[in-house]
Scaffold this active site. Structure first.
Site, short mmCIF file in Angstrom:
data_model
loop_
_atom_site.label_atom_id
_atom_site.label_comp_id
_atom_site.label_asym_id
_atom_site.label_seq_id
_atom_site.Cartn_x
_atom_site.Cartn_y
_atom_site.Cartn_z
N SER A 152 -17.59 12.32 18.28
CA SER A 152 -18.13 12.83 17.01
C SER A 152 -18.55 14.27 17.25
O SER A 152 -18.78 14.67 18.41
CB SER A 152 -19.35 11.99 16.63
N TYR A 165 -27.33 7.84 18.09
CA TYR A 165 -25.90 7.98 17.81
C TYR A 165 -25.33 9.20 18.55
O TYR A 165 -24.33 9.09 19.25
CB TYR A 165 -25.68 8.12 16.29
P1 NDP Z 1 -17.25 2.20 9.83
O1 NDP Z 1 -18.71 1.94 9.77
O2 NDP Z 1 -16.50 2.34 8.56
O3 NDP Z 1 -16.54 1.10 10.73
C1 NDP Z 1 -17.09 0.75 11.97
C2 NDP Z 1 -16.40 -0.45 12.53
O4 NDP Z 1 -17.08 -0.83 13.73
C3 NDP Z 1 -16.43 -1.64 11.58
O5 NDP Z 1 -15.20 -2.32 11.65
C4 NDP Z 1 -17.56 -2.48 12.16
O6 NDP Z 1 -17.41 -3.88 11.92
C5 NDP Z 1 -17.40 -2.22 13.66
N1 NDP Z 1 -18.64 -2.57 14.33
C6 NDP Z 1 -19.89 -2.11 14.06
N2 NDP Z 1 -20.79 -2.75 14.82
C7 NDP Z 1 -20.10 -3.65 15.57
C8 NDP Z 1 -20.48 -4.62 16.53
N3 NDP Z 1 -21.76 -4.82 16.86
N4 NDP Z 1 -19.52 -5.38 17.10
C9 NDP Z 1 -18.22 -5.20 16.77
N5 NDP Z 1 -17.79 -4.30 15.86
C10 NDP Z 1 -18.73 -3.53 15.27
O7 NDP Z 1 -17.11 3.52 10.73
P2 NDP Z 1 -15.95 4.62 10.74
O8 NDP Z 1 -14.65 4.01 10.52
O9 NDP Z 1 -16.42 5.75 9.92
O10 NDP Z 1 -16.06 5.13 12.27
C11 NDP Z 1 -15.13 4.80 13.25
C12 NDP Z 1 -15.42 5.63 14.47
O11 NDP Z 1 -15.29 7.02 14.17
C13 NDP Z 1 -16.85 5.46 15.01
O12 NDP Z 1 -16.82 5.50 16.41
C14 NDP Z 1 -17.58 6.67 14.46
O13 NDP Z 1 -18.68 7.02 15.27
C15 NDP Z 1 -16.47 7.72 14.52
N6 NDP Z 1 -16.67 8.85 13.62
C16 NDP Z 1 -16.59 8.67 12.26
C17 NDP Z 1 -16.74 9.75 11.42
C18 NDP Z 1 -16.66 9.60 9.91
O14 NDP Z 1 -16.88 10.59 9.20
N7 NDP Z 1 -16.33 8.43 9.39
C19 NDP Z 1 -17.01 11.10 11.93
C20 NDP Z 1 -17.06 11.18 13.37
C21 NDP Z 1 -16.89 10.07 14.17
P3 NDP Z 1 -18.16 -4.58 10.67
O15 NDP Z 1 -17.64 -3.86 9.45
O16 NDP Z 1 -17.77 -5.98 10.80
O17 NDP Z 1 -19.64 -4.32 10.89
#
Ligand code: NDP
Length: 250
Positions: A152, A165
């Site tokens: 990130s 985070y």
């Molecule tokens: P979302 O919140 O949309 O999706 C996150 C995913 O991680 C979901 O499928 C969620 O599952 C899963 N997850 C969360 N907690 C757990 C857990 N305890 N065990 C297993 N799975 C888990 O996030 P994004 O798609 O936005 O982010 C994806 C990646 O990109 C992350 O690493 C984020 O830090 C990074 N990122 C995103 C940005 C953005 O603008 N979106 C910017 C910079 C980095 P469930 O839905 O079942 O909880």
């Protein structure tokens, strides 16, 4: 951007995606399957994983697998069993996308709750470390394997109120660098970090509730970079930091 993945880029390859039920992970899993990969869909919420499974099954001839694990409470034993199952089913693992993350609280360090802090580090960092360690033997069986750690902007430059985070993402960058060096001359496994940048997902909306999501790119727009890094076209590239916003292909 001028990189275009071959439609069969990932044919006969097996790729594991964490957080595959929603957001960027869901789009990445579907995109990898469309390019031929058997995708292991790891995530927390079974119904979401089932929906991704159904989409992949109806749109491709690949064999997706659901692995429901809550990374906040995962036991090493679960990862060990997963490794055994992957070896039995596919013989090896060719790609690992560490994507699952949680945002935690957006408060000053001074008032950050300890339990919450540990929870964020468990999901975003500790689970990724243990999962990687357990999967390395089965990744060594691949001709060329790729590990992507999702970073990130706040994992490369600290920002007030991003607490655990941001710290977890700095640590992920460190883990990627250390592992990349360790594996560079001793394996066919490459390790890189990828910052998707602001993307239209639930996490982004949670982080910036006042922002108009329409101004943000969709996850699909980043998929050229995800495909490039997970597939054999990036062979030999390791220890690098990628940024979806500025990546121009080649
Ligand atoms: P979302 O919140 O949309 O999706 C996150 C995913 O991680 C979901 O499928 C969620 O599952 C899963 N997850 C969360 N907690 C757990 C857990 N305890 N065990 C297993 N799975 C888990 O996030 P994004 O798609 O936005 O982010 C994806 C990646 O990109 C992350 O690493 C984020 O830090 C990074 N990122 C995103 C940005 C953005 O603008 N979106 C910017 C910079 C980095 P469930 O839905 O079942 O909880």
């Amino acid at each position: 951007m001028n990189y275009k993945a071959d439609p069969e880029l990932l044919k006969n390859r097996t790729v594991l995606v964490t957080g595959a039920g929603d957001g960027i992970g869901k789009i990445a899993a579907q995109s990898f399957a469309k390019h031929g990969a058997n995708v292991i869909l790891l995530g927390k919420t079974r119904t979401k994983l089932e929906s991704v499974f159904d989409t992949i099954s109806s749109e491709t001839n690949t064999n997706p697998i659901i692995v429901q694990i809550d990374l906040a409470n995962a036991r090493e034993e679960q990862f060990k069993q997963l490794t055994v199952a992957i070896e039995r089913e596919f013989g090896r693992l060719d790609g690992l996308l560490h994507n699952a993350s949680i945002l935690g609280s957006k408060v000053p360090i001074e008032s950050y709750d300890t339990t919450r802090w540990k929870n964020v580090l468990d999901v975003n960092l500790n689970a990724a470390f243990i999962l990687t360690r357990e999967l390395l033997p089965v990744m060594r069986k691949s001709r060329d394997a790729s590990i992507i750690f999702t970073s990130s902007g706040v994992g490369r430059k600290g920002r007030a109120f991003w607490g655990a985070y941001a710290v977890s993402k700095f640590a992920i960058e460190g883990l990627a660098e250390v592992l990349a060096q360790e594996l560079e001359n001793t394996s066919n496994i490459r390790v890189n970090s990828l910052n998707p940048g602001g993307t239209r997902t639930k996490m982004r909306a949670q982080a910036y509730p006042a922002e108009d999501p329409g101004t943000l790119p969709m996850a699909l727009q980043h998929m050229a970079l995800y495909l490039y890094l997970i597939g054999p076209d990036s062979k030999g590239i390791t220890g690098e930091k990628f940024d979806a916003k500025t990546w121009e292909g080649f």
